[in-house]
Motif scaffolding. Structure first.
Motif, PDB file in Angstrom:
ATOM      1  N   VAL A  48      -7.667   7.530  -0.289  1.00  0.00           N
ATOM      2  CA  VAL A  48      -8.181   6.422   0.508  1.00  0.00           C
ATOM      3  C   VAL A  48      -7.072   5.676   1.252  1.00  0.00           C
ATOM      4  CG1 VAL A  48      -8.086   4.578  -1.209  1.00  0.00           C
ATOM      5  CG2 VAL A  48      -9.954   4.638   0.425  1.00  0.00           C
ATOM      6  N   CYS A  49      -5.830   5.881   0.913  1.00  0.00           N
ATOM      7  CA  CYS A  49      -4.707   5.150   1.524  1.00  0.00           C
ATOM      8  C   CYS A  49      -4.601   5.484   3.013  1.00  0.00           C
ATOM      9  CB  CYS A  49      -3.404   5.486   0.827  1.00  0.00           C
ATOM     10  SG  CYS A  49      -1.990   4.577   1.486  1.00  0.00           S
ATOM     11  N   PRO A  50      -4.823   4.492   3.902  1.00  0.00           N
ATOM     12  CA  PRO A  50      -4.777   4.781   5.341  1.00  0.00           C
ATOM     13  C   PRO A  50      -3.369   5.084   5.845  1.00  0.00           C
ATOM     14  CG  PRO A  50      -5.135   2.452   4.988  1.00  0.00           C
ATOM     15  CD  PRO A  50      -5.190   3.111   3.642  1.00  0.00           C
ATOM     16  N   ALA A  51      -2.355   4.607   5.152  1.00  0.00           N
ATOM     17  CA  ALA A  51      -0.976   4.835   5.583  1.00  0.00           C
ATOM     18  C   ALA A  51      -0.357   6.059   4.917  1.00  0.00           C
ATOM     19  CB  ALA A  51      -0.126   3.603   5.275  1.00  0.00           C
ATOM     20  N   MET A  52      -1.094   6.695   4.018  1.00  0.00           N
ATOM     21  CA  MET A  52      -0.604   7.852   3.252  1.00  0.00           C
ATOM     22  C   MET A  52       0.718   7.528   2.554  1.00  0.00           C
ATOM     23  SD  MET A  52      -1.766  11.128   5.487  1.00  0.00           S
ATOM     24  CE  MET A  52      -1.051  10.655   7.040  1.00  0.00           C
ATOM     25  N   ALA A  53       0.756   6.358   1.914  1.00  0.00           N
ATOM     26  CA  ALA A  53       1.965   5.901   1.249  1.00  0.00           C
ATOM     27  C   ALA A  53       2.026   6.312  -0.216  1.00  0.00           C
ATOM     28  CB  ALA A  53       2.053   4.373   1.348  1.00  0.00           C
ATOM     29  N   GLU A  56      -1.105   4.671 -20.526  1.00  0.00           N
ATOM     30  CA  GLU A  56      -1.307   4.315 -19.121  1.00  0.00           C
ATOM     31  C   GLU A  56      -2.755   4.548 -18.708  1.00  0.00           C
ATOM     32  OE1 GLU A  56      -0.043   7.840 -16.296  1.00  0.00           O
ATOM     33  OE2 GLU A  56       1.536   7.452 -17.776  1.00  0.00           O
ATOM     34  N   ARG A  57      -3.233   3.707 -17.810  1.00  0.00           N
ATOM     35  CA  ARG A  57      -4.636   3.771 -17.413  1.00  0.00           C
ATOM     36  C   ARG A  57      -4.932   4.889 -16.417  1.00  0.00           C
ATOM     37  NH1 ARG A  57      -7.769  -1.702 -17.231  1.00  0.00           N
ATOM     38  NH2 ARG A  57      -6.707  -2.861 -18.836  1.00  0.00           N
ATOM     39  N   CYS A  58      -3.981   5.247 -15.602  1.00  0.00           N
ATOM     40  CA  CYS A  58      -4.230   6.191 -14.512  1.00  0.00           C
ATOM     41  C   CYS A  58      -4.707   7.542 -15.056  1.00  0.00           C
ATOM     42  CB  CYS A  58      -2.974   6.372 -13.671  1.00  0.00           C
ATOM     43  SG  CYS A  58      -3.233   7.427 -12.235  1.00  0.00           S
ATOM     44  N   ILE A  59      -5.843   8.005 -14.534  1.00  0.00           N
ATOM     45  CA  ILE A  59      -6.420   9.279 -14.974  1.00  0.00           C
ATOM     46  C   ILE A  59      -6.212  10.380 -13.941  1.00  0.00           C
ATOM     47  CG2 ILE A  59      -8.119   8.242 -16.503  1.00  0.00           C
ATOM     48  CD1 ILE A  59     -10.164   8.550 -14.220  1.00  0.00           C
ATOM     49  N   ALA A  60      -5.374  10.110 -12.954  1.00  0.00           N
ATOM     50  CA  ALA A  60      -5.007  11.088 -11.916  1.00  0.00           C
ATOM     51  C   ALA A  60      -6.214  11.595 -11.150  1.00  0.00           C
ATOM     52  CB  ALA A  60      -4.219  12.243 -12.527  1.00  0.00           C
ATOM     53  N   CYS A  61      -7.124  10.698 -10.828  1.00  0.00           N
ATOM     54  CA  CYS A  61      -8.288  11.102 -10.026  1.00  0.00           C
ATOM     55  C   CYS A  61      -7.915  11.235  -8.549  1.00  0.00           C
ATOM     56  CB  CYS A  61      -9.418  10.095 -10.183  1.00  0.00           C
ATOM     57  SG  CYS A  61      -9.035   8.458  -9.557  1.00  0.00           S
ATOM     58  N   LYS A  62      -6.809  10.662  -8.162  1.00  0.00           N
ATOM     59  CA  LYS A  62      -6.235  10.737  -6.816  1.00  0.00           C
ATOM     60  C   LYS A  62      -7.105  10.068  -5.748  1.00  0.00           C
ATOM     61  CE  LYS A  62      -3.484  14.805  -7.732  1.00  0.00           C
ATOM     62  NZ  LYS A  62      -2.986  16.051  -7.205  1.00  0.00           N
ATOM     63  N   LEU A  63      -7.984   9.168  -6.146  1.00  0.00           N
ATOM     64  CA  LEU A  63      -8.782   8.431  -5.175  1.00  0.00           C
ATOM     65  C   LEU A  63      -7.913   7.495  -4.346  1.00  0.00           C
ATOM     66  CD1 LEU A  63     -12.015   7.546  -7.162  1.00  0.00           C
ATOM     67  CD2 LEU A  63     -11.804   9.073  -5.206  1.00  0.00           C
ATOM     68  N   CYS A  64      -6.949   6.853  -4.991  1.00  0.00           N
ATOM     69  CA  CYS A  64      -6.082   5.930  -4.256  1.00  0.00           C
ATOM     70  C   CYS A  64      -5.245   6.679  -3.219  1.00  0.00           C
ATOM     71  CB  CYS A  64      -5.188   5.150  -5.208  1.00  0.00           C
ATOM     72  SG  CYS A  64      -4.200   6.165  -6.312  1.00  0.00           S
ATOM     73  N   GLU A  65      -4.807   7.872  -3.566  1.00  0.00           N
ATOM     74  CA  GLU A  65      -4.045   8.682  -2.620  1.00  0.00           C
ATOM     75  C   GLU A  65      -4.924   9.089  -1.435  1.00  0.00           C
ATOM     76  OE1 GLU A  65      -1.105  12.553  -2.759  1.00  0.00           O
ATOM     77  OE2 GLU A  65      -2.798  12.496  -4.141  1.00  0.00           O
ATOM     78  N   LEU A  89       6.839   1.864  -0.070  1.00  0.00           N
ATOM     79  CA  LEU A  89       6.494   0.533   0.432  1.00  0.00           C
ATOM     80  C   LEU A  89       6.891   0.330   1.887  1.00  0.00           C
ATOM     81  CD1 LEU A  89       7.276  -1.688  -2.660  1.00  0.00           C
ATOM     82  CD2 LEU A  89       5.090  -0.813  -1.875  1.00  0.00           C
ATOM     83  N   THR A  90       7.688   1.242   2.450  1.00  0.00           N
ATOM     84  CA  THR A  90       7.974   1.137   3.883  1.00  0.00           C
ATOM     85  C   THR A  90       6.789   1.617   4.706  1.00  0.00           C
ATOM     86  OG1 THR A  90       9.026   3.316   3.903  1.00  0.00           O
ATOM     87  CG2 THR A  90      10.456   1.404   3.590  1.00  0.00           C
ATOM     88  N   LYS A  91       5.914   2.426   4.108  1.00  0.00           N
ATOM     89  CA  LYS A  91       4.700   2.884   4.784  1.00  0.00           C
ATOM     90  C   LYS A  91       3.496   2.014   4.461  1.00  0.00           C
ATOM     91  CE  LYS A  91       5.698   7.844   4.706  1.00  0.00           C
ATOM     92  NZ  LYS A  91       5.173   9.111   4.158  1.00  0.00           N
ATOM     93  N   CYS A  92       3.481   1.424   3.278  1.00  0.00           N
ATOM     94  CA  CYS A  92       2.309   0.697   2.788  1.00  0.00           C
ATOM     95  C   CYS A  92       1.978  -0.483   3.692  1.00  0.00           C
ATOM     96  CB  CYS A  92       2.579   0.190   1.374  1.00  0.00           C
ATOM     97  SG  CYS A  92       1.174  -0.676   0.665  1.00  0.00           S
TER      98      CYS A  92
END
Length: 163
Positions: A73-78, A62-71, A100-103
């Motif tokens: 930067v997510c404005p909805a905290m989804a 898997e590509r994800c390196i768990a840098c948590k940038l997406c978490e 996906l109900t928050k996204c």
């Protein structure tokens, strides 16, 4: 005074109604552009932001390196991520959930990802009958990514010149 008389006469003659009927009549005989949805499909852009997917490298890792940038930067905290250190001193996710109900499908998660792990696909036909059905786990996201990897890679190559 003359303006008031003109307004009264035009309202009695129903000028606005006649203008509206002329406009309706013009479009009534025009060619229809309705799409019969389930049978007919309209083209979808390669930049469409639909269902999320997690990608893998060619070797299956898997590509994800768990840098948590997406978490972050997510404005909805989804997005919720938990990670742990592996034996080779690299981090990998143990939990990667997207609600996906928050996204709001803004695409900021895929823009922030340094390894192009999280992407949004062209899939817009998904549903949930209960709230928990739209909570996508790491395994579900990886399954979507495995299923659509060819399309995702093609879309990314088309979009590469804009990045």
């Amino acid at each position: 005074m003359f303006k008031k008389i003109k307004e009264v006469i035009s309202s009695l003659m129903l000028i606005e109604l006649l203008r509206g009927m002329l406009l309706t009549g013009r479009y009534f005989f025009a060619r229809k552009i309705t799409v019969q949805y389930p049978e007919e499909r309209t083209p979808i852009s390669s930049r469409f932001r639909g269902l999320h997917a997690l990608r893998r490298y060619e070797n299956g890792e898997e590509r994800c390196i768990a840098c948590k940038l997406c978490e972050a930067v997510c404005p909805a905290m989804a997005i919720t991520i938990e990670s742990e250190q592996r034996e080779d001193n690299t981090r990998r996710t143990t939990k990667y959930d997207i609600d996906l109900t928050k996204c709001i499908f803004c695409g900021m998660c895929e823009e922030s990802c340094p390894v192009d792990s999280i992407v949004e696909t062209r899939i817009f036909e998904y549903h949930g009958e209960q709230r928990g059905d739209l909570l996508y786990t790491k395994e579900m996201l990886l399954a979507v990514g495995d299923k659509l990897e060819a399309q995702i890679a093609a879309d990314r190559s088309v979009d590469a010149r804009f990045r």
